[in-house]
Design an enzyme around this catalytic site. Structure first.
Site, PDB file in Angstrom:
ATOM      1  N   PHE A 179       0.863  -1.178   0.000  1.00 21.88           N
ATOM      2  CA  PHE A 179       0.000   0.000   0.000  1.00 21.88           C
ATOM      3  C   PHE A 179       0.902   1.231   0.000  1.00 21.88           C
ATOM      4  O   PHE A 179       1.637   1.467   0.965  1.00 21.88           O
ATOM      5  CB  PHE A 179      -0.894   0.033   1.245  1.00 21.88           C
ATOM      6  CG  PHE A 179      -2.048  -0.939   1.223  1.00 21.88           C
ATOM      7  CD1 PHE A 179      -2.109  -1.968   0.291  1.00 21.88           C
ATOM      8  CD2 PHE A 179      -3.077  -0.832   2.149  1.00 21.88           C
ATOM      9  CE1 PHE A 179      -3.167  -2.874   0.282  1.00 21.88           C
ATOM     10  CE2 PHE A 179      -4.141  -1.719   2.149  1.00 21.88           C
ATOM     11  CZ  PHE A 179      -4.186  -2.746   1.217  1.00 21.88           C
ATOM     12  N   GLU A 180       0.843   2.007  -1.061  1.00 28.10           N
ATOM     13  CA  GLU A 180       1.662   3.211  -1.172  1.00 28.10           C
ATOM     14  C   GLU A 180       0.762   4.446  -1.206  1.00 28.10           C
ATOM     15  O   GLU A 180      -0.419   4.359  -1.520  1.00 28.10           O
ATOM     16  CB  GLU A 180       2.555   3.126  -2.410  1.00 28.10           C
ATOM     17  CG  GLU A 180       3.478   1.909  -2.375  1.00 28.10           C
ATOM     18  CD  GLU A 180       4.464   1.841  -3.536  1.00 28.10           C
ATOM     19  OE1 GLU A 180       4.945   2.905  -3.976  1.00 28.10           O
ATOM     20  OE2 GLU A 180       4.757   0.715  -3.999  1.00 28.10           O
ATOM     21  N   ALA A 181       1.338   5.587  -0.873  1.00 30.19           N
ATOM     22  CA  ALA A 181       0.588   6.848  -0.794  1.00 30.19           C
ATOM     23  C   ALA A 181      -0.556   6.758   0.210  1.00 30.19           C
ATOM     24  O   ALA A 181      -1.629   7.340   0.019  1.00 30.19           O
ATOM     25  CB  ALA A 181       0.054   7.246  -2.174  1.00 30.19           C
TER      26      ALA A 181
END
EC number: 3.2.-.-
Length: 344
Positions: free
Chosen positions: A139-141
């Site tokens: 999970f990025e941002a």
């Protein structure tokens, strides 16, 4: 005489086995190759499988109700199983609709009990169906206000997977401190994530990128600072560092044409532009510049065999679990040899 004959035969067998093992040497420590479902990734896997002992298939995402979407790359999984290479399923919050990682999508699944349960149950089903060794949550941002929620989410998912004997790896952005003003890295509480995840893949790449000013993709001191922080917060035997198999090409005049350059593409670009690469001592990376047909100046930053070897060795220096490569598809054997030399 019989005793000495047995000893002699045993010694001969041992020598043969040693020579075979030397010829078919496997990766030392944990070496993870990130793959996609395309042909280039599969070809790299078949060519260079002896240099890695795990692959992570980056082919899955999810919807706001927790429904997992994407396809398992069956050819890669079958080949990996044949070669006794562990497999991880990467689940990311990348949203095709916005062509980027979606923090709001992640927030929805983390905060909604029904969506979170559906997401977790489907991870278990996915792992069992395709015999995945583990799940890699990427999970990025993530939204800054979701720092605590994300840690709780990792705890929930990891514990559920653990009950089914499925490992958990979590990808996190590299950082050297917890900075509330850094929206990109603040949401990731290393200590809490590392407490529940089996492995934490620290993305020690993209220090600079085409979204900003030119610079090293992964400078030596930046990696060191990140690993120093990582092993303070997480058990070293859970930490995996990242090695980029690419560089970036900045169009100084028109940023819209700046682009990523794959490993194999760089050498041909240097030859085509008759560029003169230089080693940048401060970053421990390579760089060169050229002028294109539009008279635009370009600046390129990348890694070569020597710098990859040097940076891979940091895994040994900090006694972490291993290294990960992003990504399979356009690298050469010289790249993998550099990693092997560095991690020995």
């Amino acid at each position: 005489m019989k005793k000495w004959l047995i000893i002699a035969v045993s010694l001969a067998i041992a020598i043969v086995l040693f020579m075979y093992t030397k010829g078919e040497a496997k990766a030392a420590g944990m070496t993870v190759g990130y793959t996609t479902g395309d042909t280039a990734s599969y070809n790299s896997l078949t060519k260079y499988h002896t240099y890695m002992n795990a692959i992570a298939t980056d082919t899955f995402a999810f919807e706001k109700n927790g429904q997992i979407i994407g396809d398992a790359p069956t050819k890669q999984l079958t080949y990996a199983k044949k070669k006794k290479i562990k497999t991880w399923a990467v689940i990311s919050n990348y949203n095709d609709a916005i062509y980027d990682f979606d923090g709001d999508l992640a927030s929805r699944v983390m905060s909604n009990k029904t969506a979170k349960k559906r997401f977790t149950d489907q991870l278990i089903t996915l792992a069992k169906k395709h015999s995945y060794y583990g799940i890699n949550i990427d999970f990025e941002a993530v939204n800054p206000e979701d720092r605590a929620a994300y840690s709780n989410f990792i705890q929930y998912v990891s514990q559920a997977l653990n009950k089914k004997h499925i490992k958990t790896m979590v990808s996190v952005p590299a950082k050297s401190a917890d900075d509330k003003n850094d929206d990109w890295s603040w949401p990731y509480d290393y200590a809490k994530i590392g407490k529940y995840a089996d492995f934490v893949q620290v993305m020690t790449y993209d220090e600079h990128g085409i979204w900003g000013e030119p610079g090293s993709v992964a400078s030596t001191n930046w990696i060191k600072s990140s690993l120093q922080f990582s092993v303070k917060k997480i058990k070293a035997n859970k930490v995996i560092m990242g090695i980029p198999a690419y560089g970036y090409d900045w169009d100084v005049k028109d940023g819209s044409t700046s682009t990523i350059r794959e490993w194999n593409e760089l050498k041909s670009l240097i030859k085509k532009q008759k560029a003169k690469p230089a080693f940048n001592k401060k970053s421990g990376s390579m760089t060169f510049s050229y002028v294109d047909k539009k008279k635009h100046k370009h600046v390129v930053w990348y890694e070569n065999e020597k710098t990859v070897q040097t940076k891979s060795h940091l895994a040994k220096q900090y006694k972490i679990a291993g290294v990960s490569v992003y990504a399979l598809g356009n690298e050469s054997e010289s790249f993998w040899k550099a990693i092997r030399k560095g991690t020995k």
